[in-house]
Motif scaffolding. Structure first.
Motif, short mmCIF file in Angstrom:
data_model
loop_
_atom_site.label_atom_id
_atom_site.label_comp_id
_atom_site.label_asym_id
_atom_site.label_seq_id
_atom_site.Cartn_x
_atom_site.Cartn_y
_atom_site.Cartn_z
N ARG A 44 0.81 -1.50 0.40
CA ARG A 44 -0.05 0.02 0.17
C ARG A 44 1.04 1.62 -0.22
NH1 ARG A 44 -2.51 0.97 6.30
NH2 ARG A 44 -0.65 0.74 7.13
N TYR A 45 0.33 2.36 -0.46
CA TYR A 45 0.72 3.37 -0.19
C TYR A 45 0.32 4.24 0.33
CZ TYR A 45 3.68 1.80 -4.47
OH TYR A 45 4.20 1.14 -5.38
N LYS A 46 0.28 5.69 1.13
CA LYS A 46 0.54 6.64 1.66
C LYS A 46 0.37 7.75 1.62
CE LYS A 46 -0.59 7.47 7.05
NZ LYS A 46 -0.20 7.26 8.10
N PHE A 47 -0.37 8.84 0.87
CA PHE A 47 -0.16 9.95 0.71
C PHE A 47 -0.98 11.27 1.52
CE2 PHE A 47 -0.93 7.30 -3.25
CZ PHE A 47 0.60 7.14 -3.73
N GLY A 48 0.02 11.73 2.25
CA GLY A 48 -0.23 13.02 3.33
C GLY A 48 0.39 12.05 4.77
N ARG A 49 -0.57 13.11 5.49
CA ARG A 49 -0.06 12.76 6.81
C ARG A 49 -0.71 12.74 8.31
NH1 ARG A 49 6.24 16.35 7.58
NH2 ARG A 49 7.20 14.76 6.72
N GLY A 50 -1.23 12.25 8.96
CA GLY A 50 -2.04 12.32 9.94
C GLY A 50 -3.29 11.59 9.80
N ARG A 51 -4.56 12.65 9.87
CA ARG A 51 -6.31 12.02 10.25
C ARG A 51 -6.35 12.68 8.20
NH1 ARG A 51 -9.26 11.76 14.27
NH2 ARG A 51 -10.54 11.44 13.18
N THR A 52 -5.13 12.89 7.43
CA THR A 52 -6.26 13.02 6.37
C THR A 52 -5.24 12.37 5.03
OG1 THR A 52 -4.39 15.16 5.76
CG2 THR A 52 -6.14 15.34 6.84
N ALA A 53 -4.21 11.87 5.58
CA ALA A 53 -3.08 10.77 4.87
C ALA A 53 -4.32 9.43 3.54
CB ALA A 53 -2.46 10.32 5.30
N LYS A 54 -4.18 9.59 2.43
CA LYS A 54 -4.74 8.65 2.09
C LYS A 54 -3.78 7.87 1.84
CE LYS A 54 -8.02 11.67 1.42
NZ LYS A 54 -9.44 11.52 2.26
N VAL A 55 -4.98 6.00 2.05
CA VAL A 55 -4.50 5.01 1.76
C VAL A 55 -4.55 4.26 -0.18
CG1 VAL A 55 -3.29 2.25 1.36
CG2 VAL A 55 -3.76 4.59 4.07
#
Length: 72
Positions: A44-55
């Motif tokens: 998987r890839y995680k774009f962004g940080r914290g609660r607003t990150a998109k997997v």
């Protein structure tokens, strides 16, 4: 105003799937993906940080992972 989407933008966007889209694709729940997907090696890839990150999941890697799960 209509936004023009080029083929390269379209193909780049279709390379990745969100959690809900992948859950439908694999016929599993989103909670299963979060709980077991990573443990089982689903990349998987995680774009962004914290609660607003998109997997996001790359479609070609998901297909490869699915093939590796085959049971004889």
């Amino acid at each position: 105003m209509t936004q023009v989407v080029s083929r390269s933008d379209e193909s780049a966007a279709s390379q990745f799937m969100g959690v809900k889209e992948l859950a439908v694709y694999l016929d599993v729940s989103t909670s299963w993906l979060y709980q077991y997907g990573t443990q089982l090696g689903l990349p998987r890839y995680k774009f962004g940080r914290g609660r607003t990150a998109k997997v996001r999941y790359r479609r070609s890697e998901v297909d490869r992972w699915v093939k590796s799960q085959r049971v004889e």
